[in-house]
Design a protein around this motif. Sequence first.
Motif, PDB file in Angstrom:
ATOM      1  N   VAL A  77      49.552 -55.899  23.603  1.00 24.98           N
ATOM      2  CA  VAL A  77      49.262 -55.111  24.724  1.00 24.98           C
ATOM      3  C   VAL A  77      50.455 -54.952  25.910  1.00 24.98           C
ATOM      4  CG1 VAL A  77      46.871 -55.039  24.390  1.00 24.98           C
ATOM      5  CG2 VAL A  77      47.724 -56.582  26.004  1.00 24.98           C
ATOM      6  N   GLU A  78      51.226 -56.429  25.963  1.00 22.56           N
ATOM      7  CA  GLU A  78      52.287 -56.462  26.866  1.00 22.56           C
ATOM      8  C   GLU A  78      53.525 -55.415  26.300  1.00 22.56           C
ATOM      9  OE1 GLU A  78      51.858 -60.470  29.401  1.00 22.56           O
ATOM     10  OE2 GLU A  78      53.127 -60.587  27.437  1.00 22.56           O
ATOM     11  N   SER A  79      53.790 -55.456  24.864  1.00 24.05           N
ATOM     12  CA  SER A  79      54.837 -54.917  24.226  1.00 24.05           C
ATOM     13  C   SER A  79      54.331 -53.078  24.544  1.00 24.05           C
ATOM     14  CB  SER A  79      54.769 -55.095  22.739  1.00 24.05           C
ATOM     15  OG  SER A  79      55.068 -56.401  22.469  1.00 24.05           O
ATOM     16  N   ILE A  80      53.198 -52.932  24.262  1.00 20.02           N
ATOM     17  CA  ILE A  80      53.049 -51.566  24.572  1.00 20.02           C
ATOM     18  C   ILE A  80      53.149 -51.059  25.945  1.00 20.02           C
ATOM     19  CG2 ILE A  80      50.924 -49.820  24.569  1.00 20.02           C
ATOM     20  CD1 ILE A  80      49.668 -51.537  22.217  1.00 20.02           C
ATOM     21  N   GLY A  81      52.687 -52.149  26.999  1.00 20.23           N
ATOM     22  CA  GLY A  81      53.336 -51.686  28.371  1.00 20.23           C
ATOM     23  C   GLY A  81      54.460 -51.648  28.853  1.00 20.23           C
ATOM     24  N   LEU A  82      55.271 -52.320  28.085  1.00 22.81           N
ATOM     25  CA  LEU A  82      56.744 -52.152  28.165  1.00 22.81           C
ATOM     26  C   LEU A  82      57.280 -51.166  27.453  1.00 22.81           C
ATOM     27  CD1 LEU A  82      57.630 -55.977  27.410  1.00 22.81           C
ATOM     28  CD2 LEU A  82      58.032 -54.676  29.653  1.00 22.81           C
ATOM     29  N   GLU A  83      56.961 -50.692  26.437  1.00 23.06           N
ATOM     30  CA  GLU A  83      57.273 -49.395  25.828  1.00 23.06           C
ATOM     31  C   GLU A  83      56.855 -48.009  26.965  1.00 23.06           C
ATOM     32  OE1 GLU A  83      55.579 -48.997  22.198  1.00 23.06           O
ATOM     33  OE2 GLU A  83      56.444 -50.915  21.159  1.00 23.06           O
ATOM     34  N   VAL A  84      55.563 -48.155  27.380  1.00 23.71           N
ATOM     35  CA  VAL A  84      55.339 -46.921  28.343  1.00 23.71           C
ATOM     36  C   VAL A  84      56.326 -46.965  29.544  1.00 23.71           C
ATOM     37  CG1 VAL A  84      53.176 -46.613  29.742  1.00 23.71           C
ATOM     38  CG2 VAL A  84      52.690 -47.225  27.532  1.00 23.71           C
ATOM     39  N   VAL A  85      56.697 -48.140  29.995  1.00 24.32           N
ATOM     40  CA  VAL A  85      57.458 -48.198  31.130  1.00 24.32           C
ATOM     41  C   VAL A  85      58.729 -47.920  30.977  1.00 24.32           C
ATOM     42  CG1 VAL A  85      58.538 -50.023  32.784  1.00 24.32           C
ATOM     43  CG2 VAL A  85      56.010 -50.143  32.418  1.00 24.32           C
ATOM     44  N   GLU A  86      59.208 -48.447  29.701  1.00 17.82           N
ATOM     45  CA  GLU A  86      60.674 -47.948  29.361  1.00 17.82           C
ATOM     46  C   GLU A  86      60.723 -46.260  29.037  1.00 17.82           C
ATOM     47  OE1 GLU A  86      63.658 -49.055  29.004  1.00 17.82           O
ATOM     48  OE2 GLU A  86      62.657 -50.788  29.851  1.00 17.82           O
ATOM     49  N   ALA A  87      59.330 -45.502  28.568  1.00 17.35           N
ATOM     50  CA  ALA A  87      59.426 -44.136  28.260  1.00 17.35           C
ATOM     51  C   ALA A  87      59.058 -43.439  29.604  1.00 17.35           C
ATOM     52  CB  ALA A  87      58.292 -43.910  27.186  1.00 17.35           C
TER      53      ALA A  87
END
Length: 93
Positions: A77-87
């Motif tokens: 879920v942290e990886s998903i969070g980082l993707e969301v922030v990057e996007a």
Amino acid sequence: MRSGPALPGSIAERMTRCGRANCACHGDPPRRHGPYFHWTRKVAAKTVGRWLSAEQAQDYRRLVDSDRRLRELVGRVESIGLEVVEADPRWER
Ligand SMILES: [Zn+2]
């Protein structure tokens, strides 16, 4: 995932040799002592260990497995969070 206790650290199984030179643990083939079960975890950046009975090891292994699964879930879920922030289009390029 059902909630329940989770135990940090890991449990290692150890077979040992003692100090008595004529003991079977020094034989050929060696019959080492054990297994002994050692639970270790980090406390304030230091490794802390406790010896467990076989019964404790059997019970606690499930809790250690639960802890590992929780950490894997947090990682995902942290990886998903980082993707969301990057996007996020609001970043100034
Ligand atoms: Zn021995």
